[in-house]
Scaffold this motif. Structure first.
Motif, short mmCIF file in Angstrom:
data_model
loop_
_atom_site.label_atom_id
_atom_site.label_comp_id
_atom_site.label_asym_id
_atom_site.label_seq_id
_atom_site.Cartn_x
_atom_site.Cartn_y
_atom_site.Cartn_z
N LEU A 1 40.85 41.52 36.81
CA LEU A 1 42.11 41.44 37.48
C LEU A 1 42.79 40.01 36.91
N PRO A 2 44.13 40.00 36.65
CA PRO A 2 44.56 38.59 36.61
C PRO A 2 44.27 37.57 37.65
N ILE A 3 44.39 36.26 37.32
CA ILE A 3 44.08 35.05 38.19
C ILE A 3 44.93 35.35 39.43
N GLY A 4 44.50 35.40 40.69
CA GLY A 4 45.43 35.40 41.75
C GLY A 4 45.66 36.65 42.36
N LYS A 5 44.96 37.79 41.65
CA LYS A 5 45.25 39.06 42.13
C LYS A 5 43.92 39.76 42.61
N SER A 6 43.85 40.15 43.75
CA SER A 6 42.67 40.90 44.25
C SER A 6 42.60 42.19 44.06
N SER A 7 43.67 42.80 43.75
CA SER A 7 43.61 44.29 43.76
C SER A 7 44.79 44.92 42.74
N VAL A 8 44.89 46.01 42.39
CA VAL A 8 45.95 46.80 41.75
C VAL A 8 46.80 47.47 42.61
N GLU A 9 48.13 47.40 42.78
CA GLU A 9 48.83 48.08 43.68
C GLU A 9 49.18 49.43 42.92
N LEU A 10 48.63 50.51 43.57
CA LEU A 10 48.53 51.58 43.08
C LEU A 10 49.75 52.59 43.76
N ILE A 11 50.93 52.15 43.20
CA ILE A 11 52.06 52.75 43.55
C ILE A 11 52.81 53.53 42.52
N SER A 12 53.16 54.73 42.84
CA SER A 12 53.66 55.71 41.86
C SER A 12 55.13 55.38 41.61
#
Length: 530
Positions: free
Chosen positions: A490-501
C-alpha cells in the motif's frame, strides 16, 4: 435515491411519458399476461415502472432493493410495454441458461447495440438465427480454435514480457515507494494483447518506446469503455423505441462519439488489410484474427464477410477481450493488498511451482490453483457489470413456475448470484479457499468456470462467450506475472484499499494505486518489444 433536478431532463421525461400514454391503446394488447407473472413493484397504467426506474438511479440498486423487499429471487418490472425479469437464484439461472436456453436465446434491441454492431452483425447483439449461428461458428472454430490460439501464443508472450518490464521501468523512475496506477498498467497489457491478436500490431500509428499506451490507444480504450457503459445502461429509449434518435437522455450522443472513435482507429487497418488480401494477393499465411475474417469464404468461393461485418466482429473483440480481465485483476490485487496473507500464499505458490529463475508461462496456469481461486473469488464478488446481457423470450414460456410473455427481457444478475446469502457462506468476504478446501475442484484443478451458475464468469449456453479459454489465459497470466515479478504494498499513509464500486459499472470507483518493488533478478525483465 437520485432525483431528477435538471428541468430540461424532467421535461423530456414528461414528454416521453405523454407520448407513451398517447399510444396506450395501440400497445394494450401486450399488457394482458396469460398467466401469473413473477412478483414485482406496483406500477402506473401504461408506463409501468418507468418512472421509478428514471427516479431511482443507478437503476440496478433500485432493482435489487425491490427484490430484497419482496424477498424474491425472481422479479418482474414493466417498462412501458416491455417486461423485464431479473434473476438472482442459481437454480433459476440454470433454467434460463440451460433448460430454456433456446427459447430465451434472443437479444433485445437498443440504440447502442444497433450502432456498436453495425445493425446487429456480430454475436453479442444479433438475434438468434442462421446469421448468428454462422458468426458463432466462425468465432468458435476459427478465431478461438486451439490451432489459432496456439499460433498466436507468441503475441501473448511478447505482451506478458512487456508488462513486467513496463512496471519494472516505472519502479526505476523514482522512489521505490512511489505509487503505480495499477489500472493503467492492466489496461496497457489488455489493449496490447487484443491489438496483437486482432491486428498483428501493438499501436495504431505512433510507437511508444516505454511500453505504455499511446494517445490514440488511450482514446480507443476510453471509447470502448464508454460504449460498454452505454450498452449496459437502463436508457429510456431502450423501452420506448420511437424516441430513438432524439437523444432524450444524452446517451445516444455518447455512444455515437464512442463508436466514431473506434471506427477512426480500426477502419484504416481493416480497409488496408482487405485491399492486401483481396486485391494484391495477400500474405504467405494468416497471422492474426483480422486475416482470418477477411480470407474466409463460403461454399461458392465468395468472401464470407463484408467490410461492415468485419468491422462489427472487430468491435465485438474490442469490447469482449478487455473489461473482464481489467476489472478482475484490479479487484484481485486490491483484495490481496487488504489481505496480505492471501497475497503471500499466492506469491509462495508461484515460487514453488515456477520458481524465481524464469517468468511464469501459460503452460503453468493449470498448476496455479491458488492464483485461479483468487481470480475466481473476484469474479464472484466483483463482476464487471451488474447483469449479463439481456436474454429475450422468443415465445411464451415459464421460469420458476411463473409466466414469461414472449418478448420479455431476462436479466441474470451477476451481482445478485455472487452475493446471494442463500448460495454463499459469508457472501461479502474474500475467501479464495472456498474453492479449495474439501471442494471437488481440489483434485481436478480450479477453473474459472462455474458450472452450477452460482455466479457468472464467462457465461454458459448458446450465448456464452466463445473466448473463455483466451479470457482465462489473459487474466491468470497477467495476475501471475504481476505477483511473481513484484512485491506489492500500500502507498505510504494508507492502511487499506477502499473497496468501492463505480455507479455506471462495477469497476473500482477509483483506479488502484499501489507500490511495486522488483523481486526477481534484473535479467528477467526483458527489453520492451514494440
Amino acid at each position: 435515491m437520485t432525483i431528477i433536478t435538471n428541468p430540461s431532463s424532467f421535461t423530456l421525461v414528461l414528454i416521453s411519458i405523454t407520448l407513451v400514454l398517447a399510444l396506450a391503446r395501440r400497445f394494450s394488447r401486450f399488457m394482458k399476461p396469460k398467466g401469473q407473472l413473477p412478483p414485482g413493484p406496483r406500477g402506473w397504467p401504461i408506463v409501468g415502472n418507468m418512472l421509478q426506474m428514471i427516479i431511482n438511479r443507478p437503476a440496478h440498486l433500485w432493482i435489487h432493493r425491490v427484490m430484497e423487499e419482496l424477498q424474491t429471487d425472481i422479479a418482474c418490472y414493466r417498462f412501458a410495454r416491455f417486461h423485464v425479469i431479473t434473476v438472482t437464484s442459481s437454480k433459476i439461472a440454470r433454467e434460463v441458461l440451460r433448460e430454456k436456453d433456446e427459447v430465451l436465446a434472443d437479444r433485445s434491441e437498443s440504440y447502442a447495440s444497433h450502432l456498436i454492431s453495425h445493425g446487429y452483425k456480430n454475436i453479442s447483439f444479433s438475434s438468434y438465427g442462421e446469421n448468428w449461428k454462422l458468426v458463432k461458428k466462425v468465432m468458435t472454430t476459427k478465431l478461438m480454435s486451439p490451432t489459432t490460439l496456439s499460433k498466436t501464443l507468441g503475441y501473448r508472450n511478447i505482451e506478458a514480457d512487456n508488462i513486467v518490464t513496463y512496471v519494472y521501468n516505472l519502479c526505476q523512475l523514482g522512489s521505490v515507494r512511489k505509487p503505480i496506477n495499477v489500472r493503467d498498467t492492466i489496461l496497457t497489457y489488455c489493449h496490447a494483447v487484443m491489438m496483437r491478436m486482432m491486428f498483428g500490431q501493438r499501436h495504431f500509428d505512433e510507437v511508444v518506446e516505454n511500453g505504455g499506451l499511446g494517445p490514440k490507444e488511450k482514446e480507443h480504450m476510453d471509447a470502448i469503455y464508454l460504449a460498454l457503459d452505454c450498452f449496459f445502461s437502463f436508457n429510456l429509449t431502450n423501452y420506448i423505441p420511437f424516441l430513438r434518435g432524439w437523444n432524450v437522455d444524452k446517451a445516444e450522443t455518447e455512444v455515437r462519439e464512442a463508436v466514431h472513435i473506434i471506427n477512426i482507429c480500426n477502419d484504416p487497418i481493416i480497409q488496408e488489410r482487405i485491399h492486401l488480401w483481396r486485391k494484391k494477393g495477400g500474405k504467405q499465411m494468416e497471422e492474426d484474427w483480422l486475416d482470418i475474417l477477411i480470407t474466409l469464404k463460403d461454399d461458392q468461393g465468395m468472401h464470407l464477410f463484408t467490410f461492415d461485418e468485419i468491422r462489427a466482429q472487430c468491435k465485438e473483440i474490442n469490447l469482449a477481450t478487455i473489461d473482464n480481465t481489467m476489472n478482475n485483476v484490479e479487484w484481485t490485487i486490491a483484495e490481496m493488498l487488504n489481505h496480505p496473507e492471501i497475497l503471500e500464499k499466492a506469491t509462495n505458490e508461484l515460487d514453488i511451482i515456477v520458481g524465481k529463475d524464469r517468468l511464469v508461462q501459460e503452460s503453468d496456469i493449470s498448476q496455479l490453483n491458488y492464483i485461479k481461486a483468487c481470480s475466481k473469488e473476484s469474479f464472484r464478488l466483483h463482476p464487471a457489470n451488474v447483469f449479463m446481457p439481456h436474454h429475450v423470450a422468443r415465445e411464451d414460456t415459464t421460469l420458476a413456475g411463473y409466466f414469461v410473455p414472449k418478448g420479455s427481457q431476462i436479466l441474470v444478475s451477476r451481482l445478485g448470484l455472487g452475493r446471494n446469502p442463500k448460495i454463499w457462506d459469508e457472501p461479502n468476504a474474500f475467501k479464495p479457499e472456498r474453492y479449495l478446501d474439501g471442494h471437488v475442484e481440489k483434485s481436478l484443478g480450479v477453473t474459472l468456470m462455474e458450472p452450477d451458475m452460482r455466479f457468472v464468469t464467462f457465461g454458459t449456453g448458446r450465448r456464452s462467450c466463445p473466448g473463455t479459454k483466451i479470457g482465462t489465459s489473459m487474466t491468470i497470466m497477467l495476475l501471475a506475472r504481476l505477483i511473481q515479478g513484484f512485491e506489492w504494498t500500500l502507498p505510504i499513509g494508507k492502511s487499506s484499499v477502499e473497496l468501492i464500486s463505480a455507479e455506471s459499472n462495477l469497476f473500482m470507483a477509483k483506479p488502484l494505486l499501489a507500490c511495486a518493488k522488483p523481486r526477481l533478478a534484473p535479467s528477467l525483465y526483458p527489453k520492451i518489444q514494440i
